[in-house]
Design an enzyme around this catalytic site. Sequence first.
Site, PDB file in Angstrom:
ATOM      1  CG  HIS C  49      22.043 -60.252  -1.614  1.00  0.00           C
ATOM      2  ND1 HIS C  49      21.716 -60.690  -2.863  1.00  0.00           N
ATOM      3  CD2 HIS C  49      23.301 -59.725  -1.717  1.00  0.00           C
ATOM      4  CE1 HIS C  49      22.718 -60.448  -3.695  1.00  0.00           C
ATOM      5  NE2 HIS C  49      23.696 -59.862  -3.025  1.00  0.00           N
ATOM      6  CB  CYS C 441      32.878 -32.746 -14.896  1.00  0.00           C
ATOM      7  SG  CYS C 441      32.876 -34.489 -14.463  1.00  0.00           S
TER       8      CYS C 441
END
Lengths: 423, 121, 478
Positions: C49, C441
């Site tokens: 931010h 995977c």
Amino acid sequence: MLNYDLVIVGGGPAGLAAAASARKNGLESIIILERDHELGGILNQCIHNGFGLHTFKEELTGPEYAGRFIDEVADLKIEYKLNTMVMDISENKVVTAMNREDGLFEIQAKAVILAMGCRERPRGALNIPGYRPAGIYSAGTAQRLVNIEGFMPGREVVILGSGDIGLIMARRMTLEGAKVKVVAELMPFSGGLKRNIVQCLDDFGIPLKLSHTVIDIDGKERVKGITLAEVDSTGKPIPGTEEHYDCDTLLLSCGLIPENELSRGIGVDIEPVTNGPVVNESLETSVPGVFACGNVLHVHDLVDFVSEEAAAAGRNAAKYIRNGSKEPETTHETVALCPQGIVRYTVPKTLNVDRMDDEITVRFRVGAVQKNCYVSTYFDDERVMRRRRPVVAPGEMEEVKLKKEQLLKYPDLKQIIFKVEEA
Amino acid sequence: MEKRELTCIGCPLGCTVTVEMEGTEILRVTGHTCKRGEEYARKEVTNPTRIVTSIVRVNGGKIPMVSVKTKSDIPKSKIFDCAKALQSIQVEAPVHIGDVIMENVVGTGVSIVATKNVEAL
Amino acid sequence: MYDIIIIGGGVAGCAAARELSRYKANICLVEKEEDVCAGTSKANSAIAHAGYDAEPGSLMAKLNVQGNQMMDAVAGELDFPFERIGSMVVCIHEEDIYKLEELLERGKKNGVKDLRIVDAKEAHELEPNLTEQVVAALYAPTGGIVCPFGMTIAFAENAAVNGVEFKLNTEVENIQKIDGGYVLTTNQGILETKVVVNAAGVYADRFHNMVSEEKIHITPRRGDYCLLDKTAGNHVSHTIFPLPDQFGKGVLVTPTVHGNLLVGPTAIDIEDKEATATTREGLDFLTGKAGEAVADLPMRQVITSFAGLRAHEDHHEFIIGEVKDAKGFVDVAGIESPGLTSAPAIGVMVADIVSGMMGLAENPDFIGTRRGILNPSELSKEERAKLIEVKPEYGNIICRCEMITEGEILDAIHRPVGARSLDGVKRRTRAGMGRCQAGFCSPRTMEILARELHVSMADITKSGGDSKLIVGTVKDRL
């Protein structure tokens, strides 16, 4: 840089049949690139029977069906590389691939056949709320763990989605000692074959709940249970219909998505309905010399039809190379194939009668169940064919065969329309 | 007269076949679209059978499991017994498609055969 | 007896550990989960931010702006992904433009650089996919995006290399003051320390209240998020915020450093500090809200949704410092947004406090840099080919969606504070984080974990504890 006339991406049923067909059509220089450690693709984990009735006139299991094509590819002495991942394909057909032994390498091809197959829709795509514990598997992942590795992913199972892999896994899990409590299906009809509902669910007393979905997943570390609810005609859960099931496993069989990352990289146009490449009568994509077949093109129900389609792709690729990597000259206009009404798409999407074989098969799916109907084919405004069907359903692919000799009678044809009409 | 509606599992078409019966006697079979359909329906109402597919452990192979099937269909009531009979079976690599893994499974007279090639390590 | 025990392996605890490892001290970090970055730090907006939100003069404002300014240097030293893409607060009602001006003023007071208000035309030039309703925006070029796993794990690894001991799966059950320190009762036995750093996230109030009469209260404020496929990653090129409301900064839409698109969060106050389940209402709310600022969001491209719990302290302020009535007990509490941005500055502040309290000497052997996991896709073709020649495991793709190789997974397992679970591998390498969400995977990664850690497949978990992936072998209970 290596040089091959034809590079086939994927050594599953589509890639194998395409390779065999290309070789039988006179092509010498062919290589198949397969990412797994063996040829055969997903068939290796589909240990159930029901394959090959069309192709071999006998009922085989998945590995047996694959075995026939693996043997054929071996007999035809077609080259292949295993454990090899294709990383990228350029528009001028440089295929970049990688494996442990050869490292990163490039192949210049004259033509490429895309035969990468499809993958399962994950939970995220369904956006099921709740925790994200262990014990949520796509049906195909569970199938691999059970059938290839011999592990039990869970003991008490709920299956969401009644696609064929989900139905098949209901039986597999049951026969390996798990308790399958229910199969839930969001749609008001099953996405799987009727025979699989009979022999995978009914035989074992597993209930199928249509118009139901999972609305919550409980258990922070491992699944502890799920909540099912009935859905309305828009697919929204109906309050008050919630039912809790204790379970340690949720299997998802919610559809398959053609795996076209490489295709997008080449720049081929993708049809949004199928998520597969747009192809012409030769199964050639929008990039000349790049062909597609099997589940990467559109998701099939039957491997027999994959083999048939792939053989056509192999034949057409051989023809393309024989012709000096050029499109043959045409005198006729290319015709658009147009789905109408509940027909959702067609493969192929265009047709040029000068390039087509004596007969081509047009395949498509419908978007809704319709009973007692005709599957009709129109050449522009004229209905040229219709076939009575007791029922058409999204779970079962339809096909129409178009004959060259018939098409030649319509030299000014603009479009061919496919629709389902009431009987 | 009793009417039984079946879904044929002979092929992916899944025809709805109707069998009309009087007790154990089959009066009429309708709705099938091929010979296999009629055979299936006649069997299904008298002595239903299924092909059973499964897996057994392989020792010394490139992969840990080999897929297997009953060489022909066995009584539906023996499906679980058949699966249990395979519980403790282990085979040595190499295995070839069609190799007999077990003879006369649970007294059915039907063999269990391998459906996949597994090379030795 | 340890000199310092840090409770909590989130971004604040790991940043503190890294900064404290600059000093000569016997330091231990305890974490109840099986990995660092397993709580709030793994499930947030992944934003650096700019610093215009916090109240001027607050610690939050100060550390936000400091943290943001430090980010380039820290990301460079510790090799984690950070991009200063800029952020925009968009306003969709003419009558609310004054709120943008208030934010601008606040930002200026907080020391945020280059802040300015842009009109509708410029806003749409900067971000063509903003909705027609957008009438103006506050543009903050210093806003950025960061990989929260990358940052937290980088801090942890660097701390470990510099001697900090990591005790994972270690849950603190009780804390007692003793002469010259504290006794921590944990599920793994008793630990003694001179100083405690309480960086326990949503649990920080519980530990604080064990030693202090001045109670604090932290509310878990749940935030639901949706992550979209990489095909949607270019939908916006800045972080797009709505105007903030009483619950925080609102539902943002942002690209991530890995090229996905992130939409969220909701803000729902709850009591259960473990309740990270998403809800239908939450996910539906996101779809509705995000569409107000950004047009044509491809929500069909969602690949996963998740929820994180912000550690919201009642006064919405960071509490960092030695607890008045508990000498040697240092709070790092109430670390909610902008906690991730502030983390580099929080680490320095905590190290200053503790080293001052204890009179610590500098660690002459401190190594200030760390290399991340090698990403072969960033290499040239020639470099990559050479790498595979030396290490063939870099030629073996395990996660086909993100194209992650066995080499990267091995690296993730064998480095300091290495991966022990599927999620651990995922957070370090992205294997399993792509569009198929680990369907392909998982079995392969499990095999690698089992082989490398010398355990059986049945011992491999998704994320530690009871999150077992396999429950037995076929036919074992027939």
